[in-house]
Design a protein around this motif. Sequence first.
Motif, PDB file in Angstrom:
ATOM      1  N   TRP A 141      -1.290  12.438   3.762  1.00 36.02           N
ATOM      2  CA  TRP A 141      -1.273  12.009   2.361  1.00 36.02           C
ATOM      3  C   TRP A 141      -1.499  13.187   1.413  1.00 36.02           C
ATOM      4  CZ3 TRP A 141       0.904   7.827   0.767  1.00 36.02           C
ATOM      5  CH2 TRP A 141       0.914   6.679   1.544  1.00 36.02           C
ATOM      6  N   LEU A 142      -2.349  14.134   1.810  1.00 35.47           N
ATOM      7  CA  LEU A 142      -2.573  15.311   0.972  1.00 35.47           C
ATOM      8  C   LEU A 142      -1.290  16.133   0.820  1.00 35.47           C
ATOM      9  CD1 LEU A 142      -6.091  16.602   2.110  1.00 35.47           C
ATOM     10  CD2 LEU A 142      -5.442  15.822  -0.180  1.00 35.47           C
ATOM     11  N   THR A 143      -0.595  16.344   1.936  1.00 35.91           N
ATOM     12  CA  THR A 143       0.675  17.089   1.875  1.00 35.91           C
ATOM     13  C   THR A 143       1.678  16.349   1.008  1.00 35.91           C
ATOM     14  OG1 THR A 143       0.292  17.978   4.095  1.00 35.91           O
ATOM     15  CG2 THR A 143       2.544  18.097   3.241  1.00 35.91           C
ATOM     16  N   LEU A 158       4.924  15.809  -3.956  1.00 36.77           N
ATOM     17  CA  LEU A 158       5.296  14.972  -5.096  1.00 36.77           C
ATOM     18  C   LEU A 158       4.923  15.642  -6.419  1.00 36.77           C
ATOM     19  CD1 LEU A 158       4.215  11.486  -3.683  1.00 36.77           C
ATOM     20  CD2 LEU A 158       6.555  12.181  -4.251  1.00 36.77           C
ATOM     21  N   GLU A 159       3.778  16.310  -6.427  1.00 38.89           N
ATOM     22  CA  GLU A 159       3.372  17.037  -7.625  1.00 38.89           C
ATOM     23  C   GLU A 159       4.358  18.164  -7.925  1.00 38.89           C
ATOM     24  OE1 GLU A 159      -0.721  19.152  -9.348  1.00 38.89           O
ATOM     25  OE2 GLU A 159      -0.618  18.403  -7.288  1.00 38.89           O
ATOM     26  N   GLN A 160       4.806  18.843  -6.866  1.00 37.18           N
ATOM     27  CA  GLN A 160       5.777  19.923  -7.029  1.00 37.18           C
ATOM     28  C   GLN A 160       7.113  19.399  -7.558  1.00 37.18           C
ATOM     29  OE1 GLN A 160       6.310  22.157  -3.409  1.00 37.18           O
ATOM     30  NE2 GLN A 160       7.887  23.500  -4.262  1.00 37.18           N
ATOM     31  N   TYR A 162      -3.044  10.730  -3.718  1.00 36.36           N
ATOM     32  CA  TYR A 162      -4.433  11.191  -3.759  1.00 36.36           C
ATOM     33  C   TYR A 162      -5.407  10.008  -3.680  1.00 36.36           C
ATOM     34  CZ  TYR A 162      -3.322  16.082  -4.796  1.00 36.36           C
ATOM     35  OH  TYR A 162      -2.893  17.390  -4.717  1.00 36.36           O
ATOM     36  N   LYS A 163      -5.052   8.888  -4.298  1.00 37.73           N
ATOM     37  CA  LYS A 163      -5.894   7.688  -4.225  1.00 37.73           C
ATOM     38  C   LYS A 163      -5.996   7.180  -2.787  1.00 37.73           C
ATOM     39  CE  LYS A 163      -5.315   5.845  -8.928  1.00 37.73           C
ATOM     40  NZ  LYS A 163      -4.705   4.760  -9.742  1.00 37.73           N
ATOM     41  N   ARG A 164      -4.858   7.290  -2.079  1.00 41.39           N
ATOM     42  CA  ARG A 164      -4.871   6.877  -0.674  1.00 41.39           C
ATOM     43  C   ARG A 164      -5.843   7.744   0.126  1.00 41.39           C
ATOM     44  NH1 ARG A 164      -0.970   2.671   1.179  1.00 41.39           N
ATOM     45  NH2 ARG A 164       0.502   2.455  -0.540  1.00 41.39           N
ATOM     46  N   VAL A 165      -5.861   9.030  -0.170  1.00 39.68           N
ATOM     47  CA  VAL A 165      -6.787   9.947   0.480  1.00 39.68           C
ATOM     48  C   VAL A 165      -8.227   9.497   0.228  1.00 39.68           C
ATOM     49  CG1 VAL A 165      -7.707  12.301   0.483  1.00 39.68           C
ATOM     50  CG2 VAL A 165      -5.226  11.925   0.419  1.00 39.68           C
ATOM     51  N   MET A 166      -8.550   9.205  -1.012  1.00 38.72           N
ATOM     52  CA  MET A 166      -9.906   8.808  -1.363  1.00 38.72           C
ATOM     53  C   MET A 166     -10.282   7.491  -0.681  1.00 38.72           C
ATOM     54  SD  MET A 166     -10.939  11.305  -3.050  1.00 38.72           S
ATOM     55  CE  MET A 166     -12.535  10.591  -3.402  1.00 38.72           C
ATOM     56  N   ASP A 167      -9.341   6.566  -0.603  1.00 39.70           N
ATOM     57  CA  ASP A 167      -9.618   5.269   0.046  1.00 39.70           C
ATOM     58  C   ASP A 167      -9.986   5.472   1.515  1.00 39.70           C
ATOM     59  OD1 ASP A 167      -9.100   3.930  -2.305  1.00 39.70           O
ATOM     60  OD2 ASP A 167      -7.017   3.407  -1.772  1.00 39.70           O
TER      61      ASP A 167
END
Length: 435
Positions: free
Chosen positions: A406-408, A413-415, A426-431
């Motif tokens: 998810w981080l990658t 996506l940001e790029q 990023y929200k998925r990472v935090m979850d």
Amino acid sequence: MRGTVASTVDSSPVGWRIKKMRQQLGWTQERLAAPELSESYVSLIEAGKRTPTPAVLDLLAEKLGCALSYLTEGVTPEQIQEVELDLAAARMALDDGRAVEACDRYRRLLDSPVLADLPRYQPAAEYGLALALEACGDLVGAISILVRMVPPGIWSQLEEHDVDTAVALARCYLRHGDLRQAAQLAEGILISSTAEGWNERLVELGATLLTVYADRGDLLRARQWADELQQSARSVGTAHAMMVFWWAQAVAAVQDGRGEEAVACAEQALAACPEGVEPKLRVRAVLMYAEVVLAVRPEEAERCRAQLLALQVELRGASHLERIECAYHLAHAELLCGRPEGAAHRLEDVLGRIEVAPRSLQLHSRLLAGQVMAALGKTKDATSEVASARAFLVHEPPTRRTVRGWLTLAQVLEQLGDADGSIDAYKRVMDIVEL
């Protein structure tokens, strides 16, 4: 069909087959009699009231002009050989990374009426199908087969092949995100089975348990278990046992964010497999080392690339899957070296055969393809690859390993300018981290 007919006759399967052969030949029971085999004894065997000795069975098969395997199992030597060849072909497809083909071959074997008469081959076919389903990403299907093969409560009585099955089941539980079941299974078998000493299979099961502890964030227990497992692996003393241990240590270190320690462990795994050891083991060690170094020390990508290029020479006789993995790591190295065109070229070898690769490799290949396409300015292609990667990720279990995916994805996506998609990743990472 044979089983249905036999069950209607008041005799054992062996007795029924002897009677059937005798009647087909038009012989009386007296015709089968011999000095060491009376007519009345033949009658008792056919009625299922006597169990013939191996010597008597040999004599009866010789007199009836049939194969011993027909009397004992209802099949001919040719049918047994066909089953053995089919099993070997299915295993070869699995070892070569052709998981879909392996699934098809194992399923055809299990549906074969001949296999029903050869129960000793049934476990190999079921175990093979479970491994093939795992390689295809069908972890639920693999687990449903393996749990039938490793019933709980008899772990102290496991045979060697049962331990192989337990290792596979624990690994599937881990990959499916069922860390409680994975830990319970591995701990139960290790407690029951290590009293008489360790072996390579048990070290592999212990390495899976170490990964489970790291995945669920039980870092203190992971470090304590790592110390115990290292001593056990050393007591076994083989290259395979040491490589498995150090690789599990590397994975645990990566999960815990200890990148430099992960590299040191990967180096130890590689050192455990110097040139001259079993080629397959050496290949696995180099590929694993490349995976860790490229993730932790991108500045060493050029040196890693050189190692992988040298490995390609050794891979000419390797499996289909190992060749795909090597091409994937080479593409990653090319990208880190600032050569996205070279990375795209390498990825052609990967993506052209990716549908038959394990789900984890499909996921990471799509993520890498998204990064490469973005670096080349091919926004449309990058978006397509990222969408495929996301479709894989949403079905992955919420473990620490999934976090890296998810981080990658968020970074790519940001790029690409997809702020909403990046925020969601990023929200998925935090979850997952908060679980």
